[in-house]
Design an enzyme around this catalytic site. Sequence first.
Site, PDB file in Angstrom:
ATOM      1  N   HIS A 380       0.840  -1.202   0.000  1.00 57.76           N
ATOM      2  CA  HIS A 380       0.000   0.000   0.000  1.00 57.76           C
ATOM      3  C   HIS A 380       0.884   1.264   0.000  1.00 57.76           C
ATOM      4  CE1 HIS A 380      -3.650   2.340   1.463  1.00 57.76           C
ATOM      5  NE2 HIS A 380      -2.677   3.166   1.797  1.00 57.76           N
ATOM      6  N   GLU A 381       1.816   1.316   0.948  1.00 54.61           N
ATOM      7  CA  GLU A 381       2.679   2.505   1.054  1.00 54.61           C
ATOM      8  C   GLU A 381       3.608   2.615  -0.151  1.00 54.61           C
ATOM      9  OE1 GLU A 381       1.756   4.629   3.062  1.00 54.61           O
ATOM     10  OE2 GLU A 381       0.537   3.410   4.421  1.00 54.61           O
ATOM     11  N   HIS A 387       3.869   6.523  -6.759  1.00 58.33           N
ATOM     12  CA  HIS A 387       3.056   7.615  -7.301  1.00 58.33           C
ATOM     13  C   HIS A 387       3.789   8.957  -7.117  1.00 58.33           C
ATOM     14  CE1 HIS A 387      -1.251   9.583  -7.334  1.00 58.33           C
ATOM     15  NE2 HIS A 387      -0.538   9.914  -8.391  1.00 58.33           N
TER      16      HIS A 387
END
Length: 589
Positions: A380-381, A387
């Site tokens: 997730h991180e 991004h």
Amino acid sequence: MEREDIEEKYKWDLSKIYHDPQDFYKDIDTCQSLLDQLATFEGKLSENIETFIDFLTKKDDLSKLINKAYCFAHLHCDVEPKNQDYQKMMATALSLLQQASVTLVYVDNEICKNDVKIKEFLKDNRLASYRYTVNNLLAYKPHLLDEQQEMLIAKVDNISDISEQVFDSLRLEFEDVEVNGQKKTLNQATLTEFLKNKDVNVRKDAYHKFFKEYKKFENTYATTLAGVMKKDAFYSDVRHFDSPLEASVFNDDVPSSLFFKILDKANNEYRYLFHRYNQLKKELLKIDDFYNYDLNIPLVKNVSQKLTIEQCFEIIEKALAPFGQDYLNIIHQAKEERWIDYYPTTGKRQGAYSSGSYLTQPYILMNFIGDYNSMSTLIHELGHSVHTYLSNHNQEFINSHYRIFVAEVASTVNETLLINYMMEHAKTSEEKRYYIYEQLENCVGLIFRQPMFADFEHRLHTMAQNNEPMSSKIITDLYAKLSQEYFGDAVKMDELVGWSCYYVPHFYYDYYVYKYTLGMTVALAIVKRILQGDQKQIEQYLNFLKSGGKESPVDLLTHAGVNPLDDAIYDDAFHYFEDLLNEFEKLSK
Ligand SMILES: [Zn+2]
């Protein structure tokens, strides 16, 4: 575990930001001098385009450096809170940020006042990258007030948050719950564990002892909740917005129709799927009188095994393989360059985050304990960090920052690819069932629960706007009614369900919860297409990661192939849920 006992390779390397702490203070001096220069632009911003460009460039230089310094200080403080050198840096960075916001308070007003000239400037290609941000600012003009009124509003600011502060400072104490003859502590952290207990008496007792405390203080909670709704209604009114919702979506640069679309899809069109899931739970658990406090009983035993960090990366790379080598190279870089601080240590901040700045790498803090959840948090991180990395490397500073609205897409896509990989590669059908169950619960929380919260919040905002009475009886009756409709006929509501709304902090965050749904919906739609081998979708998605915040969230997502105003993405997302539910049902019977 103490920090010095952890191997270097499992701690982040912040020396790449500043090798020598003195360099931190050199940057602070540069910031101070930039800030002094920026103050001299007051009254001159629209004089000519060269001055305007000069101002914007200096302002960006200042922001980049402050963010870098702040990033260095806060990352250090989060892992070594007792180190006074870092605390001093943190205080220095914060005071500079505060000073900057005071010094630059004239800017927005001056730009809006001279909008005709500024719009003329924007036609020049030297300002091309500033068009989106400055136009956004100019759109706020109808909502700006005259100087005296603005001053008055600024003075009201610090009393308008009092409802929220009172809510945050309320600390309830709960009676112990008896499990097998032993008394156990009940609080916010342990409630869910009790609700997973096989003994109905334990579940019911915990639920009652928990929410009866909220009921005891119901008038206080009703006042704080009504207070925050009235605050939002006040600002919306004085700033000439049609409603608190319009004021909130204005800040996010999305149309309010998006809010209603999400609610309509989740709360009307597809809610039957959630009801079907609850009905299935009731059947599988074989409970005739099935109550809302029974919904957390695990349907499948946890089968996940202990994982090392290296094993996690092996699995993560396989799960993210559809994105191609460039994406995986960034993951490698994160590991090799030590962007990540993995293990919990004494005094370290709880939870997990990805955080960095334009001039630093996007670092990751986590509290890795080697279970499936830890791996899921890591991927997730990493989604956020990739991004940020791609945005920073493909956009100029002014457009590199992306909004909360699109932020959770990158992380949720990764999480979803991981859990799909785990389902696909499960060794037994019981293992597969476990991961499907986990994902069903995940989806329920984000695509069904949050829209129900959003509906409730919207009704309260509307009541505040219309000056309707908001007593505890009115609030809890409404919540009980919405809850029954939400859970469906298979589930009976406990008599205290109405008071459970007082427990949710998100109602104090001004239309926040539906953004979770949007992030998840978009992510599910993207994953569904990626798993079908849609190469164009993969390409569009990677371009989206490189786009930062260069346009509105709706435009960004539309260019990513998932227009959030289009029914298709909701249909894809809810059908993904339906497919999982079908498979879970098949494996369970
Ligand atoms: Zn996140």
